[in-house]
Design an enzyme around this catalytic site. Structure first.
Site, PDB file in Angstrom:
ATOM      1  CG  ASP A   1      27.394 -58.531  65.026  1.00 24.37           C
ATOM      2  OD1 ASP A   1      27.436 -59.006  66.292  1.00 24.37           O
ATOM      3  OD2 ASP A   1      26.683 -57.606  64.649  1.00 24.37           O
TER       4      ASP A   1
ATOM      5  CD1 TRP B   1      20.862 -55.975  65.529  1.00 20.45           C
ATOM      6  CD2 TRP B   1      22.290 -54.066  65.390  1.00 20.45           C
ATOM      7  NE1 TRP B   1      20.477 -55.078  66.486  1.00 20.45           N
ATOM      8  CE2 TRP B   1      21.149 -54.015  66.531  1.00 20.45           C
ATOM      9  CE3 TRP B   1      23.016 -53.049  64.999  1.00 20.45           C
ATOM     10  CZ2 TRP B   1      21.297 -52.811  67.306  1.00 20.45           C
ATOM     11  CZ3 TRP B   1      22.830 -52.012  65.792  1.00 20.45           C
ATOM     12  CH2 TRP B   1      22.055 -52.042  66.935  1.00 20.45           C
TER      13      TRP B   1
ATOM     14  CE  LYS C   1      23.360 -56.847  71.762  1.00 20.58           C
ATOM     15  NZ  LYS C   1      22.396 -55.948  71.958  1.00 20.58           N
TER      16      LYS C   1
HETATM   17  N1  PLP Z   1      25.314 -56.243  66.340  1.00 21.18           N
HETATM   18  C1  PLP Z   1      24.268 -57.013  67.044  1.00 21.18           C
HETATM   19  C2  PLP Z   1      23.770 -58.245  66.647  1.00 21.18           C
HETATM   20  C3  PLP Z   1      23.499 -56.074  68.057  1.00 21.18           C
HETATM   21  O1  PLP Z   1      22.437 -56.793  68.618  1.00 21.18           O
HETATM   22  C4  PLP Z   1      23.958 -54.838  68.305  1.00 21.18           C
HETATM   23  C5  PLP Z   1      23.289 -54.126  69.429  1.00 21.18           C
HETATM   24  O2  PLP Z   1      22.245 -54.521  69.999  1.00 21.18           O
HETATM   25  C6  PLP Z   1      24.995 -54.429  67.838  1.00 21.18           C
HETATM   26  C7  PLP Z   1      25.748 -55.114  66.721  1.00 21.18           C
HETATM   27  C8  PLP Z   1      25.355 -53.103  68.063  1.00 21.18           C
HETATM   28  O3  PLP Z   1      26.100 -52.981  69.220  1.00 21.18           O
HETATM   29  P1  PLP Z   1      26.854 -51.727  69.899  1.00 21.18           P
HETATM   30  O4  PLP Z   1      25.295 -50.975  70.281  1.00 21.18           O
HETATM   31  O5  PLP Z   1      27.781 -52.388  70.880  1.00 21.18           O
HETATM   32  O6  PLP Z   1      27.345 -50.977  69.065  1.00 21.18           O
END
Ligand code: PLP
Length: 367
Positions: free
Chosen positions: A173, A104, A197
């Site tokens: 994040d 991520w 989540k």
């Molecule tokens: N950041 C993290 C830590 C994630 O676990 C996720 C998705 O699983 C994301 C970003 C991406 O999020 P989105 O699917 O809402 O774009």
């Protein structure tokens, strides 16, 4: 009354507290005395203003968010924020530092490189099992901000500390661990988290931003990703994801009622310890590649059979789990194997059922 639910270990969209879903069910047709649904309500109405403001106040209380931070409810998910962060913050120097510890943060760094110069703080790797010691980090002298992912959902790596940035704004994040551990908000410039989540349904992204970082967006920053515009208009510049925000507000209240972030943290430690203890005492029958001190309390990835995973055994494990009502345990396609996600809504009893099953599966299938 609650219907009998499956045990949901999904990584996201993930389990929500059953009490919240029952509450939603009760008022989904007629919200309060309004005789309409939240889904049908103007985002300019007094009733919705209350939903918006109460959700903000509750999360401010839960995380002890200081007055000089704005709370925004945005759209675009985590991926939207990968663009929003550089578009709002990079203009100062055109450079940002990215600490990449999993898929991520790697995606965030790649997106940011569209808008400016990204300095990779750590050597490039695709084997994410550790967080290198801060004394080895290659920080740049002129970064507009330093970015990291507090919990890597796919690789199961969670920062046990907040990086020290010597005054440079820190961006994180927290999509997959927000409200599961207490921390000092004032150490951050920006915190963001997709809701799906730990805190609500998909569609809303929580952003917490220090006020002095507003007003720096690039000219090309899309209005819906502009933190300054969203802050000025109290997240009501355009139509927000009203229903998702309403449910997220109920989750905030549920956390408060259960004892707040401290209690969520206590439970997260207990739940994840149950699973890691079985992994650790299985003679590598269950194999988690992540170094002990950075193992995630939220997402526990592991292989079965050996360190590369015996796919037949893993399939058997998933089928057996499903028979017992345990769903969405399949690992992310990037790493394979199994992943147990233990977000706030997953109960200690849920984790005990999984632990018991893992023990029995080990006894029945070990070599
Ligand atoms: N950041 C993290 C830590 C994630 O676990 C996720 C998705 O699983 C994301 C970003 C991406 O999020 P989105 O699917 O809402 O774009």
């Amino acid at each position: 009354t609650c219907l009998e639910s499956a045990i949901n270990f999904g990584a996201g969209p993930a389990k929500l507290p059953e009490e919240v879903l029952v509450e939603v069910q009760k008022e989904v047709v007629h919200y309060g005395t309004t005789k309409i649904s939240v889904m049908e309500m103007s985002h300019r109405s007094a009733d919705y203003a209350k939903i918006n403001d109460t959700a903000q106040q509750t999360v401010r209380e839960l995380l002890n968010i200081p007055d000089n931070y704005k709370i925004l409810f945005m759209q675009g998910g985590g991926t939207g924020m990968f663009a929003a962060v550089p578009l709002n913050l990079m203009s100062e120097t055109g450079v940002a530092d990215y600490i990449v510890t999993g898929s991520w943060s790697a995606k965030a760094a790649k997106e940011a490189a569209k808008y400016g110069k990204v300095n990779m703080v750590l050597p490039k790797t695709d084997k994410y099992v550790d967080i290198p010691d801060p004394s080895t980090w290659n920080l740049s002298p002129n970064a507009s901000y330093i970015y990291y992912c507090a919990n890597e959902t796919v690789h199961g790596i969670e920062f046990p500390y907040i990086p020290d940035t010597q005054g440079i704004p820190l961006v994180t994040d927290m999509s997959s661990n927000i409200l599961s551990r207490s921390f000092d908000v004032s150490k951050f410039g920006v915190i963001f988290a997709g809701a799906q989540k730990n805190i609500g349904p998909a569609g809303v992204t929580l952003v917490i931003i220090r006020e002095d970082l507003l007003g720096k967006a690039a000219i090309a920053c899309p209005t819906v990703l502009d933190f300054t515009i969203m802050a000025k208009d109290n997240s009501l510049h355009n139509t927000p994801p009203t229903f998702a925000i309403y449910v997220m507000g109920l989750v905030f209240q549920w956390i408060k009622k259960e004892g707040g972030v401290k209690e969520m943290e206590r439970r997260a430690i207990e739940k994840s310890n149950l699973i890691y203890e079985i992994i650790n005492s299985s003679n590598n029958f269950y194999y988690c590649p992540v170094k002990n001190d950075v193992r995630s309390r939220m997402n526990v990835p592991f292989r079965i059979g050996d360190s590369n995973g015996d796919e037949e055994l893993e399939k058997k494990f998933l089928v057996g789990a499903q028979k017992l009502g345990m769903l969405q345990l399949k690992g992310h396609r990037l790493v394979g194997g199994i992943r147990a996600s233990l977000y706030n809504a997953v109960t200690l009893d849920n984790a005990r059922v999984l632990a018991k099953y893992m023990k029995e599966f080990y006894e029945n299938n070990k070599k």
